[in-house]
Scaffold this motif. Structure first.
Motif, short mmCIF file in Angstrom:
data_model
loop_
_atom_site.label_atom_id
_atom_site.label_comp_id
_atom_site.label_asym_id
_atom_site.label_seq_id
_atom_site.Cartn_x
_atom_site.Cartn_y
_atom_site.Cartn_z
N GLN A 6 0.87 -1.16 0.00
CA GLN A 6 0.00 0.00 0.00
C GLN A 6 0.92 1.22 0.00
N GLY A 7 0.80 2.10 -1.00
CA GLY A 7 1.68 3.27 -1.05
C GLY A 7 1.34 4.28 0.03
N PRO A 8 2.00 5.40 0.06
CA PRO A 8 3.04 5.84 -0.85
C PRO A 8 4.40 5.18 -0.55
N PRO A 9 5.24 5.03 -1.57
CA PRO A 9 4.98 5.38 -2.96
C PRO A 9 4.02 4.38 -3.62
N PHE A 10 3.11 4.93 -4.44
CA PHE A 10 2.17 4.09 -5.19
C PHE A 10 2.84 3.66 -6.48
N ALA A 11 2.63 2.38 -6.83
CA ALA A 11 3.26 1.86 -8.05
C ALA A 11 2.70 2.58 -9.27
N LEU A 12 3.58 2.94 -10.17
CA LEU A 12 3.16 3.54 -11.44
C LEU A 12 3.74 2.67 -12.56
N SER A 13 2.87 1.91 -13.20
CA SER A 13 3.34 0.98 -14.23
C SER A 13 3.55 1.71 -15.56
N ASP A 14 4.19 1.03 -16.50
CA ASP A 14 4.35 1.61 -17.84
C ASP A 14 2.99 1.90 -18.46
N GLU A 15 2.03 1.01 -18.20
CA GLU A 15 0.67 1.20 -18.74
C GLU A 15 0.05 2.47 -18.15
N ASP A 16 0.29 2.69 -16.87
CA ASP A 16 -0.23 3.91 -16.23
C ASP A 16 0.38 5.16 -16.89
N VAL A 17 1.68 5.11 -17.11
CA VAL A 17 2.35 6.27 -17.73
C VAL A 17 1.72 6.53 -19.11
N GLU A 18 1.54 5.45 -19.87
CA GLU A 18 0.91 5.58 -21.20
C GLU A 18 -0.49 6.18 -21.07
N HIS A 19 -1.27 5.59 -20.16
CA HIS A 19 -2.67 5.97 -20.03
C HIS A 19 -2.83 7.45 -19.65
N PHE A 20 -2.07 7.90 -18.67
CA PHE A 20 -2.28 9.26 -18.16
C PHE A 20 -1.56 10.33 -18.98
N PHE A 21 -0.42 9.97 -19.57
CA PHE A 21 0.38 11.01 -20.23
C PHE A 21 0.26 11.02 -21.76
N ARG A 22 0.11 9.83 -22.36
CA ARG A 22 0.18 9.76 -23.83
C ARG A 22 -0.77 10.73 -24.55
N PRO A 23 -1.99 10.95 -24.04
CA PRO A 23 -2.87 11.87 -24.78
C PRO A 23 -2.32 13.29 -24.90
N PHE A 24 -1.42 13.67 -24.02
CA PHE A 24 -0.99 15.08 -24.00
C PHE A 24 0.52 15.27 -24.12
N PHE A 25 1.28 14.19 -24.01
CA PHE A 25 2.74 14.32 -23.95
C PHE A 25 3.42 13.28 -24.84
N GLU A 26 4.58 13.67 -25.39
CA GLU A 26 5.50 12.66 -25.94
C GLU A 26 6.21 12.06 -24.74
N ILE A 27 6.44 10.75 -24.80
CA ILE A 27 7.06 10.07 -23.66
C ILE A 27 8.33 9.38 -24.12
N GLU A 28 9.42 9.66 -23.44
CA GLU A 28 10.65 8.91 -23.75
C GLU A 28 11.26 8.39 -22.45
N ARG A 29 11.47 7.08 -22.40
CA ARG A 29 12.10 6.53 -21.18
C ARG A 29 13.62 6.75 -21.28
N LEU A 30 14.16 7.31 -20.21
CA LEU A 30 15.60 7.57 -20.20
C LEU A 30 16.36 6.58 -19.33
N GLN A 31 15.63 5.92 -18.43
CA GLN A 31 16.31 4.97 -17.53
C GLN A 31 15.32 3.95 -17.02
N PHE A 32 15.79 2.71 -16.90
CA PHE A 32 15.04 1.68 -16.18
C PHE A 32 16.05 0.96 -15.29
N THR A 33 15.79 0.93 -13.99
CA THR A 33 16.71 0.24 -13.09
C THR A 33 15.93 -0.74 -12.23
N ASP A 34 16.32 -2.00 -12.28
CA ASP A 34 15.69 -3.02 -11.45
C ASP A 34 16.26 -2.89 -10.03
#
Ligand SMILES: C[S@@+](CC[C@H](N)C(=O)[O-])C[C@H]1O[C@@H](n2cnc3c(N)ncnc32)[C@H](O)[C@@H]1O
Length: 211
Positions: free
Chosen positions: A161-189
């Motif tokens: 239970q967040g915070p921090p609340f998980a933000l998946s790639d799908e969430d990023v697409e869903h909330f931002f794609r309609p209004f923003f170009e999205i470029e991932r600069l880093q992914f760290t496991d």
């Protein structure tokens, strides 16, 4: 009292870092912003990242609703800020840094909207029900060509239970794609080093450009 006021009062601020965030210092230059860009830092806490941004020549405006966080930011910096009142809260200024002690969602755009923003532990600090509102507010406060750097955190939602609340790639697409170009600069496991017994967790850094 919000959970955040409680956390600050009890000094439970494990999110605070004593150095500028490496994701910021590494990736910010990729936004290729003019140093005159005015940078918004939503849900800023007393982050030292604001000093780093100011050192790059930017004017920086942080928004934070807990008075203790605002006070500690200037105390730690050993500066006495100038205080003025606005429609939505108190504004504290020293050098080229303003801190608005205000609810992010109540801040109103003035005649100098922001051309850049930096989100570290801001969107992921908010419950998922506020995500649409967060993106809307970000759009209201930024110029049509604004760019932002966003640092996010992801893990299986059912495991914590967040915070921090998980933000998946799908969430990023869903909330931002309609209004923003999205470029991932880093992914760290971070699964091995996180220490929260999550079966998977990762940090991502995105560059977002309004369109
Ligand atoms: C996880 S902390 C991150 C702080 C900072 N970004 C950092 O990297 O250290 C989230 C911060 O947002 C503040 N906050 C939460 N909701 C807010 C809101 N609606 N308006 C303004 N500040 C808020 C909290 O008090 C807290 O300091």
């Amino acid at each position: 009292m919000s959970i955040w006021h409680q956390r600050w009062n009890e000094n439970r601020i494990g999110f605070h870092r004593s150095l500028a965030n490496p994701a910021l210092t590494e990736h910010w230059p990729k936004l290729e912003l003019d140093s005159s860009s005015h940078v918004l830092v939503p849900l800023c806490g007393k982050s030292l990242d604001m000093h780093w941004l100011a050192q790059q020549g930017h004017s920086v405006s942080g928004i934070e609703f807990v008075d203790k966080a605002v006070k500690e930011f200037f105390d730690d910096w050993a500066k006495k800020p100038q205080q003025t009142s606005t429609k939505f809260g108190e504004k504290f200024t020293a050098g080229n840094i303003n801190l608005y002690q205000a609810d992010f969602f109540k801040v109103q755009p003035d005649d100098a909207p922001f051309s850049a923003w930096y989100d570290r532990a801001a969107l992921v600090a908010l419950p998922p029900s506020l995500r649409t509102q967060y993106v809307e507010q970000l759009r209201k406060l930024t110029t049509p060509d604004a760019k932002g750097l966003m640092v996010t955190f992801d893990y299986p939602k059912e495991e914590m239970q967040g915070p921090p609340f998980a933000l998946s790639d799908e969430d990023v697409e869903h909330f931002f794609r309609p209004f923003f170009e999205i470029e991932r600069l880093q992914f760290t496991d971070l699964t091995e080093e996180d220490g929260r017994e999550l079966s998977r967790c990762s940090l991502s850094v995105f560059m977002l450009t309004r369109r």
